[in-house]
Design a protein around this motif. Structure first.
Motif, PDB file in Angstrom:
ATOM      1  N   GLU A  64      13.826   9.350 -18.807  1.00 32.53           N
ATOM      2  CA  GLU A  64      14.230   9.689 -20.174  1.00 32.53           C
ATOM      3  C   GLU A  64      15.628  10.272 -20.115  1.00 32.53           C
ATOM      4  OE1 GLU A  64      12.792  13.412 -22.384  1.00 32.53           O
ATOM      5  OE2 GLU A  64      11.502  11.819 -23.181  1.00 32.53           O
ATOM      6  N   VAL A  65      16.541   9.695 -20.886  1.00 28.44           N
ATOM      7  CA  VAL A  65      17.931  10.156 -20.866  1.00 28.44           C
ATOM      8  C   VAL A  65      18.025  11.535 -21.498  1.00 28.44           C
ATOM      9  CG1 VAL A  65      20.268   9.700 -21.675  1.00 28.44           C
ATOM     10  CG2 VAL A  65      18.823   7.795 -20.940  1.00 28.44           C
ATOM     11  N   ILE A  66      18.639  12.460 -20.764  1.00 30.34           N
ATOM     12  CA  ILE A  66      18.830  13.805 -21.314  1.00 30.34           C
ATOM     13  C   ILE A  66      20.304  14.140 -21.525  1.00 30.34           C
ATOM     14  CG2 ILE A  66      16.669  14.707 -20.384  1.00 30.34           C
ATOM     15  CD1 ILE A  66      18.172  15.883 -18.051  1.00 30.34           C
ATOM     16  N   VAL A  94      18.974  11.647 -16.185  1.00 31.32           N
ATOM     17  CA  VAL A  94      17.661  11.309 -16.714  1.00 31.32           C
ATOM     18  C   VAL A  94      16.595  12.169 -16.044  1.00 31.32           C
ATOM     19  CG1 VAL A  94      18.325   8.925 -17.194  1.00 31.32           C
ATOM     20  CG2 VAL A  94      17.224   9.478 -15.019  1.00 31.32           C
ATOM     21  N   LYS A  95      15.536  12.382 -16.770  1.00 25.32           N
ATOM     22  CA  LYS A  95      14.356  13.039 -16.211  1.00 25.32           C
ATOM     23  C   LYS A  95      13.315  11.973 -15.924  1.00 25.32           C
ATOM     24  CE  LYS A  95      10.881  16.610 -17.115  1.00 25.32           C
ATOM     25  NZ  LYS A  95      10.396  17.627 -18.074  1.00 25.32           N
ATOM     26  N   ILE A  96      12.827  11.922 -14.680  1.00 21.75           N
ATOM     27  CA  ILE A  96      11.832  10.928 -14.306  1.00 21.75           C
ATOM     28  C   ILE A  96      10.506  11.300 -14.950  1.00 21.75           C
ATOM     29  CG2 ILE A  96      10.685   9.760 -12.400  1.00 21.75           C
ATOM     30  CD1 ILE A  96      13.741   9.340 -12.595  1.00 21.75           C
ATOM     31  N   THR A  97       9.991  10.388 -15.782  1.00 23.71           N
ATOM     32  CA  THR A  97       8.773  10.672 -16.541  1.00 23.71           C
ATOM     33  C   THR A  97       7.527  10.098 -15.896  1.00 23.71           C
ATOM     34  OG1 THR A  97       9.203   8.704 -17.892  1.00 23.71           O
ATOM     35  CG2 THR A  97      10.023  10.827 -18.716  1.00 23.71           C
ATOM     36  N   SER A  98       7.680   8.987 -15.176  1.00 26.30           N
ATOM     37  CA  SER A  98       6.536   8.389 -14.494  1.00 26.30           C
ATOM     38  C   SER A  98       7.047   7.493 -13.378  1.00 26.30           C
ATOM     39  CB  SER A  98       5.665   7.580 -15.466  1.00 26.30           C
ATOM     40  OG  SER A  98       6.399   6.506 -16.018  1.00 26.30           O
ATOM     41  N   GLY A 154       9.296  14.252 -12.795  1.00 28.05           N
ATOM     42  CA  GLY A 154       9.802  15.553 -13.203  1.00 28.05           C
ATOM     43  C   GLY A 154      11.196  15.862 -12.686  1.00 28.05           C
ATOM     44  N   GLN A 155      11.671  15.107 -11.709  1.00 26.22           N
ATOM     45  CA  GLN A 155      13.006  15.345 -11.171  1.00 26.22           C
ATOM     46  C   GLN A 155      14.077  14.865 -12.150  1.00 26.22           C
ATOM     47  OE1 GLN A 155      13.468  13.534  -7.318  1.00 26.22           O
ATOM     48  NE2 GLN A 155      11.913  14.808  -6.343  1.00 26.22           N
ATOM     49  N   VAL A 156      15.248  15.487 -12.076  1.00 20.97           N
ATOM     50  CA  VAL A 156      16.411  15.056 -12.863  1.00 20.97           C
ATOM     51  C   VAL A 156      17.373  14.336 -11.925  1.00 20.97           C
ATOM     52  CG1 VAL A 156      18.382  15.813 -14.247  1.00 20.97           C
ATOM     53  CG2 VAL A 156      16.147  16.918 -14.533  1.00 20.97           C
ATOM     54  N   GLY A 179       0.801  -1.219   0.000  1.00 19.14           N
ATOM     55  CA  GLY A 179       0.000   0.000   0.000  1.00 19.14           C
ATOM     56  C   GLY A 179       0.832   1.266   0.000  1.00 19.14           C
ATOM     57  N   PHE A 180       2.147   1.134   0.184  1.00 18.63           N
ATOM     58  CA  PHE A 180       3.022   2.313   0.188  1.00 18.63           C
ATOM     59  C   PHE A 180       3.266   2.783  -1.248  1.00 18.63           C
ATOM     60  CE2 PHE A 180       5.263   0.365   4.133  1.00 18.63           C
ATOM     61  CZ  PHE A 180       4.143   0.664   4.903  1.00 18.63           C
ATOM     62  N   THR A 181       3.518   4.076  -1.398  1.00 19.02           N
ATOM     63  CA  THR A 181       3.934   4.651  -2.692  1.00 19.02           C
ATOM     64  C   THR A 181       5.226   5.429  -2.448  1.00 19.02           C
ATOM     65  OG1 THR A 181       2.481   6.535  -2.232  1.00 19.02           O
ATOM     66  CG2 THR A 181       1.606   4.782  -3.645  1.00 19.02           C
ATOM     67  N   PRO A 182       6.339   4.709  -2.322  1.00 17.88           N
ATOM     68  CA  PRO A 182       7.589   5.329  -1.874  1.00 17.88           C
ATOM     69  C   PRO A 182       8.200   6.331  -2.843  1.00 17.88           C
ATOM     70  CG  PRO A 182       7.985   3.077  -2.591  1.00 17.88           C
ATOM     71  CD  PRO A 182       6.504   3.258  -2.583  1.00 17.88           C
ATOM     72  N   TYR A 183       7.807   6.282  -4.125  1.00 17.49           N
ATOM     73  CA  TYR A 183       8.475   7.143  -5.102  1.00 17.49           C
ATOM     74  C   TYR A 183       7.606   8.331  -5.527  1.00 17.49           C
ATOM     75  CZ  TYR A 183      11.272   2.945  -5.117  1.00 17.49           C
ATOM     76  OH  TYR A 183      12.035   1.886  -4.711  1.00 17.49           O
ATOM     77  N   ASN A 184       6.536   8.576  -4.783  1.00 12.64           N
ATOM     78  CA  ASN A 184       5.715   9.765  -5.060  1.00 12.64           C
ATOM     79  C   ASN A 184       6.563  11.031  -4.972  1.00 12.64           C
ATOM     80  OD1 ASN A 184       3.302   8.594  -5.643  1.00 12.64           O
ATOM     81  ND2 ASN A 184       2.317   9.023  -3.677  1.00 12.64           N
ATOM     82  N   GLY A 185       6.359  11.937  -5.888  1.00  5.50           N
ATOM     83  CA  GLY A 185       7.098  13.190  -5.875  1.00  5.50           C
ATOM     84  C   GLY A 185       8.331  13.191  -6.746  1.00  5.50           C
ATOM     85  N   MET A 186       8.719  12.025  -7.288  1.00  2.00           N
ATOM     86  CA  MET A 186       9.930  11.973  -8.115  1.00  2.00           C
ATOM     87  C   MET A 186       9.672  12.407  -9.557  1.00  2.00           C
ATOM     88  SD  MET A 186      12.122   8.611  -6.972  1.00  2.00           S
ATOM     89  CE  MET A 186      13.444   9.089  -8.106  1.00  2.00           C
TER      90      MET A 186
END
Length: 627
Positions: A484-486, A471-475, A429-431, A420-427
């Motif tokens: 996505e590799v930038i 990389v930019k976190i897309t989802s 859009g981050q680079v 039930g945890f969502t540990p990666y919420n908020g990531m």
């Protein structure tokens, strides 16, 4: 069956390392066919009567070996070392058990399912009349098992003699090497499962005495490698192109207590050998709370280093002090909280993984509720949840068990809480900077990790394997994130972009084994005192790195013949590449590509051939005489 400690090794008799002269006396037991009326039995009797002083009809080093590995990363490292030695001596490695001349099974004794899987593959090997060699913790800790009768065995501290055991087993002998001795050398030939990841054992055994642990029966008391030896190994693998170094042991935190040093001293020495551009990262292995408490600030400083993943696996096993006492874990929940809270406070982006055993003997509903509360409070991003498995010969096996239906219910309940945890919420859009070392099982995504060792899946060409990228976190997903590799950093200048293998880092099935009712997220170090972290793993998968790209790291220990042939193969490949390049640039016609043997190669092979003539004559003479 006694251990064979009088086996001659290629030293002191004029033979090169890995090349042994004929063995005239050896403590082995020949296997006989029980069918007395069979002609093959009569022929085997003739062969057995002379086997102590004669060779097998097949030349050693020409057969094909299948390796199956169960258990933790330490076991995987042992298999890689054994594979390297076998390859160096000339044996062929295969992922197809049916085409193999011998099966080598590296076992795990942590949990019943792992040992049951071992029993199944042994039974299958016997029914297929395959010669078997069993290595790992099961035979070392339970050498009297009925399933191991008539099977050759390699102990956990005897992996440097696997070639000898394989040779004798292929001759029809039963060989057992279980005597404890000095630690195997770190510079043995090695075939890495993932060419970019070095699993480096820093010590074996542990100082604990957990009441449920069977592994200590096999691995024994703490034995640490020297700092100088480990530094030398790290220097070597960095030069070899390794991008991740996993420090492996039964308890990383206990390192050095037997030789007068400690873990921070080792880590600081290893960091100095890592490239300043952080192209190679260090991952610290599993550590139990008691041995890290006194070094928390030092460990935190090391985890902040640019070349060290801010990730640590600290198993708690239970949220109840009562159960921890019954387990003899030697810490309290308060001390575990101190470890987690201190590292989280001092290390930005710190990621901590942990383990839980559900249904330990004596666990009440209240004890289990405390465990659930602990997991809910910290919301660990990675948790391995396992049911209690009583291991024969351990104190816990004699304790009053919790009913199995209750154990399963608690395991499901805790798994539901964790999922039930969502540990990666908020990531999103981050680079992030990631280090790319693997290919996902879908064959599309590459697998990278952030500095916090969060798994990132990127759709990118294989040429990015072994590199670092922004990389930019897309989802985000439940077990990993997508990016996505930038920008690509630390591009490789070698020809290893063809690395392609099936990864265990699949987003949807990452180390999830429902048959064991355990949930494992991320590939972590095994806690030898309770949990087999990432299920059983096959040593060589269908899409593993080509054997041609995984050469043993220490040519001095290779067999002489293998080294020469390998050298010629390497030179031949270089000439082919050169010719193809010339044809492309100059648009010339087809040219014949030849391979030249230098004088030294010819002399060495000639000498070996001449030295083998008496042996060939002896074998031919015996065959003629026997008929």
């Amino acid at each position: 069956m006694e251990d064979i400690e009088d086996m001659l090794i290629g030293s002191g008799d004029g033979s090169p390392p890995g090349f042994r002269m004929p063995v005239t006396t050896i403590g082995v037991k020949p296997k006989r066919n029980r069918n007395k009326g069979d002609l093959s039995h009569k022929l085997s009797q003739i062969h057995d009567s002379n086997s102590a002083s004669s060779f097998s009809p097949k030349i050693p080093g020409t057969q094909t070996i299948f390796i199956k590995t169960f258990g933790c990363s330490h076991n995987q490292s042992d298999s890689e070392y054994m594979a390297g030695q076998l390859l160096a001596f000339g044996y062929t490695l295969t992922e197809n058990p049916e085409e193999a001349d011998l099966w080598l099974i590296n076992t795990c004794t942590v949990k019943s399912p792992s040992q049951s899987a071992m029993d199944t593959i042994i039974a299958k090997g016997k029914s297929s009349n395959k010669p078997l060699v069993v290595a790992g913790c099961v035979p070392q800790g339970s050498r009297g098992l009925k399933e191991l009768e008539g099977i050759s065995i390699v102990g956990v501290q005897q992996i440097d003699r696997v070639v000898e055991v394989v040779e004798e087993t292929l001759k029809g002998h039963e060989v057992r090497l279980l005597t404890r001795k000095t630690l195997p050398a770190l510079d043995l030939p090695k075939v890495r499962k993932n060419k970019f990841v070095e699993i480096l054992p820093i010590n074996v055994g542990c100082l604990g005495a957990c009441t449920y642990c069977k592994t200590k029966h096999a691995r024994g008391h703490l034995g640490s490698y020297s700092i100088d030896g480990l530094v030398g190994r790290v220097r070597s693998v960095v030069a070899d192109g390794v991008r991740e170094i996993w420090l492996s042991s039964e308890d990383t935190g206990a390192y050095g207590r037997d030789i007068g040093v400690n873990l921070p001293a080792l880590l600081n020495a290893l960091i100095k050998e890592l490239p300043p551009d952080a192209s190679t990262m260090l991952r610290i292995g599993m550590t139990n709370p008691p041995f890290i408490l006194e070094h928390l600030k030092d460990i935190a400083e090391i985890l902040r280093h640019p070349c060290v993943y801010t990730f640590l696996h600290v198993p708690v096993q239970s949220g109840s002090d009562t159960i921890l006492t019954a387990m003899n874990r030697e810490y309290t929940i308060s001390e575990f909280r101190t470890v987690v809270d201190t590292l989280t406070e001092l290390v930005p982006g710190m990621q901590i993984a942990t383990d839980i055993i559900c249904g330990f003997p004596g666990e009440t509903d209240e004890d289990f509720a405390q465990t659930v509360s602990l997991i809910e409070e910290y919301k660990f991003p990675q948790v391995h949840i396992s049911q209690f498995y009583p291991r024969p010969g351990t104190p816990a096996a004699r304790m009053k068990k919790v009913p199995s239906n209750v154990v399963k219910k608690r395991s499901r309940e805790l798994t539901n809480v964790f999922e039930g945890f969502t540990p990666y919420n908020g990531m999103e859009g981050q680079v992030e900077r990631i280090w790319i070392t693997d290919v996902a099982s879908d064959g599309i995504h590459l697998v990278g990790h952030t500095k916090g060792y969060i798994q990132v899946l990127v759709a990118a060409p294989d040429s990015l394997l072994g590199t670092s990228a922004m990389v930019k976190i897309t989802s985000i997903g439940r077990w990993s994130v997508f990016g996505e590799v930038i920008e690509t950093l630390n591009r490789r200048n070698d020809n290893t972009a063809s690395h392609k293998k099936t990864s265990h880092h699949d987003e949807s099935s990452l180390c999830n084994n429902s048959s064991e009712t355990s949930t494992c997220f991320e590939k972590m170090e095994s806690c030898a005192c309770g949990n087999d972290i990432c299920c059983s793993q096959s040593m060589f998968k269908k899409n593993d790195v080509s054997r041609d790209t995984m050469l043993p790291q220490n040519h001095k220990r290779q067999s002489l013949i293998g080294w020469i042939l390998q050298k010629q193969k390497h030179l031949r490949g270089k000439r082919v590449e050169s010719e193809l390049a010339s044809q492309s640039i100059e648009k010339q016609g087809t040219r014949e590509i030849t391979t030249e043997w230098d004088f030294v190669d010819k002399a060495l092979l000639g000498g070996i051939f001449i030295s083998l003539l008496p042996i060939i004559a002896l074998v031919v003479g015996r065959v003629i005489w026997s008929w």
